[in-house]
Scaffold this motif. Structure first.
Motif, PDB file in Angstrom:
ATOM      1  N   TYR A 299       0.710  -1.221  -0.100  1.00  0.00           N
ATOM      2  CA  TYR A 299       0.257  -0.138   0.088  1.00  0.00           C
ATOM      3  C   TYR A 299       1.030   1.048  -0.042  1.00  0.00           C
ATOM      4  N   ASP A 300       1.846   1.169   0.914  1.00  0.00           N
ATOM      5  CA  ASP A 300       2.964   2.626   0.700  1.00  0.00           C
ATOM      6  C   ASP A 300       3.462   2.752  -0.438  1.00  0.00           C
ATOM      7  N   LEU A 301       3.906   1.523  -1.127  1.00  0.00           N
ATOM      8  CA  LEU A 301       4.504   1.653  -2.382  1.00  0.00           C
ATOM      9  C   LEU A 301       3.685   2.230  -3.500  1.00  0.00           C
ATOM     10  N   VAL A 302       2.515   1.652  -3.369  1.00  0.00           N
ATOM     11  CA  VAL A 302       1.446   2.277  -4.293  1.00  0.00           C
ATOM     12  C   VAL A 302       1.278   4.015  -4.010  1.00  0.00           C
ATOM     13  N   MET A 303       1.044   4.230  -2.813  1.00  0.00           N
ATOM     14  CA  MET A 303       0.679   5.573  -2.555  1.00  0.00           C
ATOM     15  C   MET A 303       1.943   6.437  -2.453  1.00  0.00           C
ATOM     16  N   GLY A 304       3.026   5.959  -2.842  1.00  0.00           N
ATOM     17  CA  GLY A 304       4.120   6.816  -2.700  1.00  0.00           C
ATOM     18  C   GLY A 304       4.658   7.205  -1.343  1.00  0.00           C
ATOM     19  N   ASN A 305       4.522   6.438  -0.251  1.00  0.00           N
ATOM     20  CA  ASN A 305       4.654   6.768   0.954  1.00  0.00           C
ATOM     21  C   ASN A 305       6.132   6.183   1.419  1.00  0.00           C
ATOM     22  N   PHE A 306       7.153   6.885   0.654  1.00  0.00           N
ATOM     23  CA  PHE A 306       8.669   6.317   0.911  1.00  0.00           C
ATOM     24  C   PHE A 306       9.372   7.546   0.777  1.00  0.00           C
ATOM     25  N   GLU A 307       9.526   8.552   1.861  1.00  0.00           N
ATOM     26  CA  GLU A 307      10.018   9.782   1.446  1.00  0.00           C
ATOM     27  C   GLU A 307      11.620   9.586   1.725  1.00  0.00           C
ATOM     28  N   ASP A 308      11.922   8.527   2.853  1.00  0.00           N
ATOM     29  CA  ASP A 308      13.142   8.196   2.868  1.00  0.00           C
ATOM     30  C   ASP A 308      13.510   6.982   2.337  1.00  0.00           C
ATOM     31  N   GLU A 309      13.895   6.651   0.724  1.00  0.00           N
ATOM     32  CA  GLU A 309      13.930   5.364   0.232  1.00  0.00           C
ATOM     33  C   GLU A 309      14.765   4.487   0.534  1.00  0.00           C
ATOM     34  N   GLU A 310      15.756   4.675   1.281  1.00  0.00           N
ATOM     35  CA  GLU A 310      16.884   4.035   1.864  1.00  0.00           C
ATOM     36  C   GLU A 310      16.174   3.198   3.067  1.00  0.00           C
ATOM     37  N   LEU A 311      15.359   3.933   3.759  1.00  0.00           N
ATOM     38  CA  LEU A 311      14.724   3.188   5.092  1.00  0.00           C
ATOM     39  C   LEU A 311      13.410   2.370   4.335  1.00  0.00           C
ATOM     40  N   PHE A 312      12.894   2.763   3.551  1.00  0.00           N
ATOM     41  CA  PHE A 312      11.678   2.112   2.931  1.00  0.00           C
ATOM     42  C   PHE A 312      12.462   0.739   2.209  1.00  0.00           C
ATOM     43  N   GLU A 313      13.514   0.749   1.648  1.00  0.00           N
ATOM     44  CA  GLU A 313      14.191  -0.402   1.218  1.00  0.00           C
ATOM     45  C   GLU A 313      14.696  -1.426   2.349  1.00  0.00           C
ATOM     46  N   ILE A 314      15.110  -0.880   3.317  1.00  0.00           N
ATOM     47  CA  ILE A 314      15.560  -1.806   4.516  1.00  0.00           C
ATOM     48  C   ILE A 314      14.313  -2.337   5.222  1.00  0.00           C
ATOM     49  N   ARG A 315      13.197  -1.577   5.265  1.00  0.00           N
ATOM     50  CA  ARG A 315      12.000  -2.059   5.588  1.00  0.00           C
ATOM     51  C   ARG A 315      11.563  -3.599   4.973  1.00  0.00           C
ATOM     52  N   GLY A 316      11.786  -3.294   3.494  1.00  0.00           N
ATOM     53  CA  GLY A 316      11.305  -4.460   2.401  1.00  0.00           C
ATOM     54  C   GLY A 316      12.175  -5.530   2.902  1.00  0.00           C
ATOM     55  N   THR A 317      13.322  -5.507   3.021  1.00  0.00           N
ATOM     56  CA  THR A 317      14.574  -6.326   3.585  1.00  0.00           C
ATOM     57  C   THR A 317      13.796  -6.970   4.720  1.00  0.00           C
ATOM     58  N   ALA A 318      13.418  -6.595   5.342  1.00  0.00           N
ATOM     59  CA  ALA A 318      13.136  -7.081   6.759  1.00  0.00           C
ATOM     60  C   ALA A 318      11.694  -8.096   6.463  1.00  0.00           C
ATOM     61  N   LEU A 319      10.879  -7.972   5.406  1.00  0.00           N
ATOM     62  CA  LEU A 319       9.996  -8.570   5.047  1.00  0.00           C
ATOM     63  C   LEU A 319      10.459  -9.640   4.053  1.00  0.00           C
ATOM     64  N   GLY A 320      11.383  -9.412   3.625  1.00  0.00           N
ATOM     65  CA  GLY A 320      12.000 -10.974   2.763  1.00  0.00           C
ATOM     66  C   GLY A 320      12.126 -10.200   1.468  1.00  0.00           C
ATOM     67  N   PHE A 321      12.140  -9.071   0.887  1.00  0.00           N
ATOM     68  CA  PHE A 321      12.046  -8.462  -0.472  1.00  0.00           C
ATOM     69  C   PHE A 321      13.544  -7.729  -0.681  1.00  0.00           C
ATOM     70  N   ASP A 322      13.990  -7.979  -1.824  1.00  0.00           N
ATOM     71  CA  ASP A 322      15.305  -7.346  -2.246  1.00  0.00           C
ATOM     72  C   ASP A 322      14.797  -6.320  -3.168  1.00  0.00           C
ATOM     73  N   MET A 323      14.664  -4.971  -2.727  1.00  0.00           N
ATOM     74  CA  MET A 323      14.140  -4.042  -3.522  1.00  0.00           C
ATOM     75  C   MET A 323      15.213  -3.396  -4.741  1.00  0.00           C
ATOM     76  N   LYS A 324      16.150  -4.266  -4.635  1.00  0.00           N
ATOM     77  CA  LYS A 324      17.152  -3.756  -5.917  1.00  0.00           C
ATOM     78  C   LYS A 324      16.898  -4.412  -7.220  1.00  0.00           C
ATOM     79  N   LEU A 325      16.088  -5.691  -7.005  1.00  0.00           N
ATOM     80  CA  LEU A 325      15.453  -6.601  -8.080  1.00  0.00           C
ATOM     81  C   LEU A 325      14.638  -5.715  -9.246  1.00  0.00           C
ATOM     82  N   PRO A 326      14.783  -5.670 -10.335  1.00  0.00           N
ATOM     83  CA  PRO A 326      13.920  -4.991 -11.261  1.00  0.00           C
ATOM     84  C   PRO A 326      12.580  -5.774 -11.219  1.00  0.00           C
TER      85      PRO A 326
END
Length: 391
Positions: A134-161
């Motif tokens: 939901y936050d990804l769709v709504m653009g709720n990621f002012e701090d992109e690095e922190l958002f990617e870390i949050r994704g990592t905690a959920l098991g997502f590698d946000m560097k993947l295309p």
């Protein structure tokens, strides 16, 4: 995890049917939260408090029970969850009678609590994934690095295309059988499970985006248009196969690849736009890639006044437009263009004779002054058709 009344009472009811003795379950404070004797609910059990303090089982006889608060004779054993005491389970009766069931009861209760705990953890994890999407769709990621870390905690590698895929299930609410909210929710859960099965890469981010809509941020190995189509189409085909037996139909829009989180969000909105255009124009395929409807997207971005001016310039007068909007003329033009200007193919698409198609095209020529078999006129009529469909 605290033992709630709902968990405790469910376990008590299931277990009492097997053992035939009254069972009490107490929380970490010694309060009875589940019991075969409803009058004892929410009362303090002194024996349970002692079990929690000493971390050892206690057997209570009838004589001992007279001197303790809220206690009846029985066997009381500590309940462990993840090596921590979370409560006490007691079986009512003289210890000599119920002792053989005590350890079995303790293991059963701990097993059921462990299952409930794992289910709760799974739900919490799924909810966290849904919120992330939901936050990804709504653009709720002012701090992109922190958002990617949050994704990592959920098991997502946000560097993947990844590319955005929007899926909309048709007629989800049509059948009366599914109108009840609970049944509808179960069907939505079933559909989500099917989508996760079809797009089975654990790095795909998948979730709900509406009552009958779903979002997939699909991982792609290569990012050129042809490869994206091939990779996403593989998942779509699996989904079609899974839903075919239930006669469930759906449409899917696919966005292009763009770099970064903002690019992924852009891809999602491209997928939504492709899906909406596919619905409006009755696109022949149920899967629409955004580049396949680039002309339609261009027209939809043109101001209404400019489109009206175009119609006035192309058509001799306004009443011609209303005649062209008749289904038989729109269907004929659509089929003709989808058949690469081949009359025979258009006739087969429409399941009518070749002469009928020819006659309709002649009527359109007389009305508009445009011959669809001439390239420049065909372009004008194609644009006119798209404007009508996108209104």
């Amino acid at each position: 995890m605290e033992i709630t009344h709902q968990y405790a009472q469910t376990i008590v009811d299931r277990t009492m049917k097997i053992l035939g003795y009254n069972i009490n379950i107490m929380d970490s404070r010694g309060i009875i939260v589940g019991s075969g004797d409803k009058k004892r609910l929410n009362t303090f059990h002194q024996g349970a408090a002692e079990v929690i303090r000493t971390r050892r089982p206690i057997e209570i006889t009838s004589d001992m029970a007279r001197n303790l608060e809220g206690v009846k004779p029985g066997v009381n054993l500590p309940i462990y969850l993840n090596e921590k005491i979370v409560g006490v389970v007691g079986i009512t009766g003289e210890p000599a009678q119920v002792r053989p069931f005590g350890e079995l009861l303790k293991v059963s209760v701990e097993t059921m609590l462990q299952e409930a705990f794992l289910a709760e953890q799974f739900r919490a994890h799924q909810n966290a994934k849904e919120l992330y999407l939901y936050d990804l769709v709504m653009g709720n990621f002012e701090d992109e690095e922190l958002f990617e870390i949050r994704g990592t905690a959920l098991g997502f590698d946000m560097k993947l295309p990844r590319v955005g895929v929007a899926i909309k299930v048709e007629d989800l609410n049509v059948n009366d059988h599914y109108e009840a909210e609970l049944i509808l929710q179960k069907k939505r859960e079933y559909l989500l499970t099917c989508i996760k099965t079809a797009f089975d890469n654990p790095q795909n981010i998948i979730g709900y985006s509406g009552s009958s809509s779903f979002t997939v941020f699909c991982v792609v190995g290569k990012t050129d248009t042809r490869e994206i189509k091939r990779q996403v189409s593989a998942g779509i085909e699996k989904l079609e196969s899974l839903l075919q037996r239930d006669q469930i139909r759906f449409r899917a829009g696919i966005g292009k690849f763009h770099q970064g989180l903002k690019g992924l969000r852009k891809s999602y909105f491209e997928a939504i736009k492709a899906l909406l255009i596919g619905e409006r124009t009755r696109y022949s395929s149920n899967v629409i890639y955004v580049t396949d409807v680039s002309l339609e997207i261009l027209i939809s971005s043109i101001p209404k006044e400019a489109l009206e001016n175009y119609i006035c310039n192309v058509l001799p007068d306004s009443h011609v437009l209303e005649i062209l909007k008749k289904p038989k003329f729109l269907q004929t033009l659509r089929a003709f263009f989808e058949s690469d200007l081949n009359i025979s193919m258009a006739a087969r698409r429409l399941k009518i004779s070749r002469n009928t198609v020819t006659n309709r095209l002649e009527t359109i020529k007389k009305l508009t002054g445009l011959d669809v078999r001439e390239l420049s006129d065909a372009i004008k009529l194609k644009l006119l058709l798209l404007i009508i469909e996108l209104e």
